[in-house]
Design an enzyme around this catalytic site. Structure first.
Site, PDB file in Angstrom:
ATOM      1  N   GLU A  60       0.820  -1.221   0.000  1.00 54.26           N
ATOM      2  CA  GLU A  60       0.000   0.000   0.000  1.00 54.26           C
ATOM      3  C   GLU A  60       0.852   1.269   0.000  1.00 54.26           C
ATOM      4  O   GLU A  60       0.539   2.240  -0.683  1.00 54.26           O
ATOM      5  CB  GLU A  60      -0.958   0.017   1.195  1.00 54.26           C
ATOM      6  CG  GLU A  60      -2.166  -0.895   1.045  1.00 54.26           C
ATOM      7  CD  GLU A  60      -1.868  -2.355   1.357  1.00 54.26           C
ATOM      8  OE1 GLU A  60      -0.759  -2.646   1.862  1.00 54.26           O
ATOM      9  OE2 GLU A  60      -2.737  -3.209   1.098  1.00 54.26           O
ATOM     10  N   HIS A 129     -11.847  -4.103   8.364  1.00 49.96           N
ATOM     11  CA  HIS A 129     -12.269  -3.910   6.974  1.00 49.96           C
ATOM     12  C   HIS A 129     -13.537  -3.065   6.893  1.00 49.96           C
ATOM     13  O   HIS A 129     -14.295  -3.170   5.927  1.00 49.96           O
ATOM     14  CB  HIS A 129     -12.550  -5.251   6.296  1.00 49.96           C
ATOM     15  CG  HIS A 129     -11.345  -6.098   6.048  1.00 49.96           C
ATOM     16  ND1 HIS A 129     -10.678  -6.747   7.053  1.00 49.96           N
ATOM     17  CD2 HIS A 129     -10.678  -6.390   4.912  1.00 49.96           C
ATOM     18  CE1 HIS A 129      -9.662  -7.423   6.535  1.00 49.96           C
ATOM     19  NE2 HIS A 129      -9.631  -7.229   5.252  1.00 49.96           N
TER      20      HIS A 129
END
Lengths: 328, 319
Positions: A60, A129
């Protein structure tokens, strides 16, 4: 008008911008053949090739660096971070580099990228999440923060974001991806920093973001049957914030309920409340400014607990009714 | 990859200029004319100059918090640099960046960086951009030994390698990450050994030997430009001064510093040029004097330059 889902509207914006401008490309984890974890980029690699729809390793920070460096040298990348929770891994590049390069260099560089990422709960994906971290980015000068609530807005705001010369954090909501709505076929832009009144009303103003706009509209429909006319406003971009329509609405209704999914403490609602309290609308308030937001806790796995962690339609109905009837 | 005599003289001049500039900056700091902090690269000049000598003028660099040498070797205007150090409107960053964020985007220096390892992931994006635009340029990314122990190093080297990007990674191993010795921070002798894990060549060179640096980086540049991908080069060198202005040198001995001063990269290159008959002692002295004079002229420019106007305080946050 033709209807598209929110995900399809985003995909169409990407496709049309990539057709228009060869500097635009997509980069992220599983954005190619897989189509992204939520299928948003499905089919684009077949149309534009692996050179413009770039699958990355699970890196990321590397993605954030890649879009920063590419934007700094003439490209207009659209990065994707699979879940907003994972932007935490990219923060150094986003906050210290991308947001500050232009300023640190005396205005002599620009970093025109979009970072798309889905936020929000409701999918049973639990605490890592499901977060709504928009206010982390709102707090960083140099970044713009966009949160569309409809397919129409998603397309127009994404095209505007890609054409913007600044780093834009574009926050989608997982539960909105399948929601359908009218979307024109031709490319169009919605300027960043323009709020929209989604429903007019005289008794109470609701300012909501992302999926809470949809839930607030449902709540407004129910309340109309009780004779309470709710005005629903969507800022659409959290930064820059279009303050005037919010202030004008509160001056008209005298009551304001702010609704967002993110945790209440330190959330964007505090900022919205302060904007109203500091404005001329203060004198028109007939009741305290009320925030309805996510509980100050992580999202649970259990369906019932998850459901009750963030505002739902019935919570909005209740809060708005109480506020309209002077019970708050 | 041979250098002309004129180019060699020019490289000596660059090293003297860096030394002169940093000595002056240190003095001005002590006098209170430069504030904040600064990270001097005195003793590391061959790493900056030898690396950048291997680039074409249109190639790009990403620099570090210890980046004065990189900036000068890339061809920066000393006056605009010194003006930036003094926070003046005429500086490279209009006084908003200072020593730690100095950038000369037009000249191909995409910026120093206040975050250790902050430039390494950006290099991936620049490399990707150059490749996508088929621009035939390369990006050389400097970082220190400390940065090689950060996560971004891993993500970025891997991405650059899998996509065969036109990047040259130059690790300036100056023996200490602030106070933490490479002997404690690495279980391996050579940082360049890590290149093997990314399937790229790794080369360790004597970073105080300008020609050795130049030759190693030239190989890496050739490889990058021909589409074969990145290389990791480790320039082994030493900073004579402390990490920053807060450093009391508690972690190393005077003897160690003195021993490295004996390996001065400037004296070494100067002696070599004289031995090769490229320069006389007098000519070398003149190059040195001219470097100090150029820095004095830069100081004069900076001192007479205006401060940024307060009305412009918020400029540059957004495009």
């Amino acid at each position: 008008m033709r209807e598209l889902s929110y995900a399809e509207a985003i995909r169409e914006a990407l496709r049309q911008e990539m057709q228009r401008d060869e500097r635009v490309f997509i980069i992220g984890e599983d954005v190619g053949v897989y189509g992204g974890a939520f299928g948003v980029t499905l089919g684009l690699v077949e149309e534009f090739g692996e050179e413009r729809v770039i699958d990355t390793p699970i890196s990321e920070l590397g993605i954030a660096g890649a879009i920063t460096g590419a934007a700094l040298t003439g490209m207009r990348p659209v990065g994707e971070i699979m879940f907003m929770d994972f932007t935490t891994l990219a923060m150094e590049q986003l906050v210290n580099q991308a947001a500050k390069i232009r300023f640190m260099f005396g205005g002599k560089a620009k970093v025109p990228f979009v970072l798309r990422t889905p936020a929000g709960s409701g999918t049973g994906a639990a605490a890592q999440h499901s977060q709504s971290l928009e206010n982390w980015f709102v707090h960083v000068p140099g970044l713009k923060v966009v949160m569309p609530s409809t397919p129409y807005d998603a397309k127009g705001l994404l095209i505007a974001s890609i054409r913007d010369d600044n780093p834009v954090i574009f926050i989608e909501h997982k539960l909105l991806y399948k929601v359908k709505g009218p979307v024109p076929e031709e490319p169009y832009t919605i300027p960043l920093g323009t709020a929209e009144v989604k429903r007019e009303g005289r008794d109470l103003t609701i300012i909501a973001t992302s999926i809470m706009v949809q839930r607030s509209l449902e709540a407004a429909q129910q309340l109309a049957e009780e004779g309470i006319e709710v005005e629903v406003i969507d800022p659409r971009t959290l930064k820059p914030l279009d303050k005037e329509p919010l202030i004008r609405s509160v001056m008209k209704t005298g009551r304001v309920l702010i609704v967002h999914e993110a945790c209440k403490t330190g959330g964007y609602g505090g900022e919205l409340a302060a904007v109203i309290a500091e404005s001329e609308a203060f004198d028109y308030l007939d009741a305290p400014i009320i925030r309805l937001a996510g509980r100050d806790m992580p999202i649970s796995y259990n369906r019932t607990l998850e459901y009750h962690t963030v505002p739902q339609v019935e919570n909005i109905v209740q809060a708005a009714r109480d506020l309209a009837r002077g019970r708050m | 990859m041979t250098l002309s005599e004129a180019k060699k003289r020019e490289l000596l001049r660059q090293m003297y200029t860096i030394r002169a500039f940093e000595e002056k900056a240190e003095q001005l700091y002590a006098m209170g004319k430069i504030h904040g902090t600064m990270h001097l690269s005195i003793g590391m000049e061959a790493s900056a100059v030898g690396s950048i000598a291997a680039l074409r003028p249109d190639d790009l660099i990403l620099s570090t918090h210890r980046g004065h040498g990189h900036c000068i070797a890339k061809g920066a205007d000393l006056r605009l640099m010194m003006a930036e150090f003094m926070g003046k409107e005429t500086g490279y960053c209009r006084g908003r960046g200072g020593s730690m964020h100095i950038a000369d985007v037009e000249g191909g220096n995409l910026g120093a960086n206040g975050v250790v390892g902050g430039g390494i992931p950006i290099a991936v994006g620049v490399g990707l951009s150059l490749k996508m635009q088929k621009r035939d340029q390369i990006i050389l990314c400097f970082f220190g030994d400390g940065a090689a122990n950060l996560g971004p190093f891993h993500e970025a080297l891997n991405m650059a390698a899998i996509w065969k990007l036109p990047v040259v990674f130059v690790c300036e191993n100056n023996q200490y990450a602030m106070s933490f010795s490479v002997k404690k921070a690495f279980p391996i002798e050579r940082i360049s050994d890590r290149a093997a894990a990314y399937g790229m060549p790794g080369v360790t060179v004597d970073g105080n030997d300008l020609m050795a640096v130049y030759e190693a980086v030239s190989q890496a540049v050739k490889r990058a430009r021909s589409g074969e991908g990145p290389t990791l080069i480790e320039n082994v060198t030493y900073r004579w001064r402390g990490h920053s202005k807060s450093d009391a040198n508690r972690y190393r001995t005077r003897e160690e510093i003195e021993a490295w001063k004996q390996k001065c990269p400037i004296k070494r290159f100067r002696a070599r040029l004289i031995e090769e008959g490229i320069l006389t002692e007098e000519e070398a002295d003149r190059i040195e004097q001219e470097a100090y004079a150029a820095v004095d002229a830069a100081v004069a420019f900076a001192e007479t330059s205006p401060e940024p106007a307060l009305e412009t305080i918020e400029e540059g946050v957004y495009a």
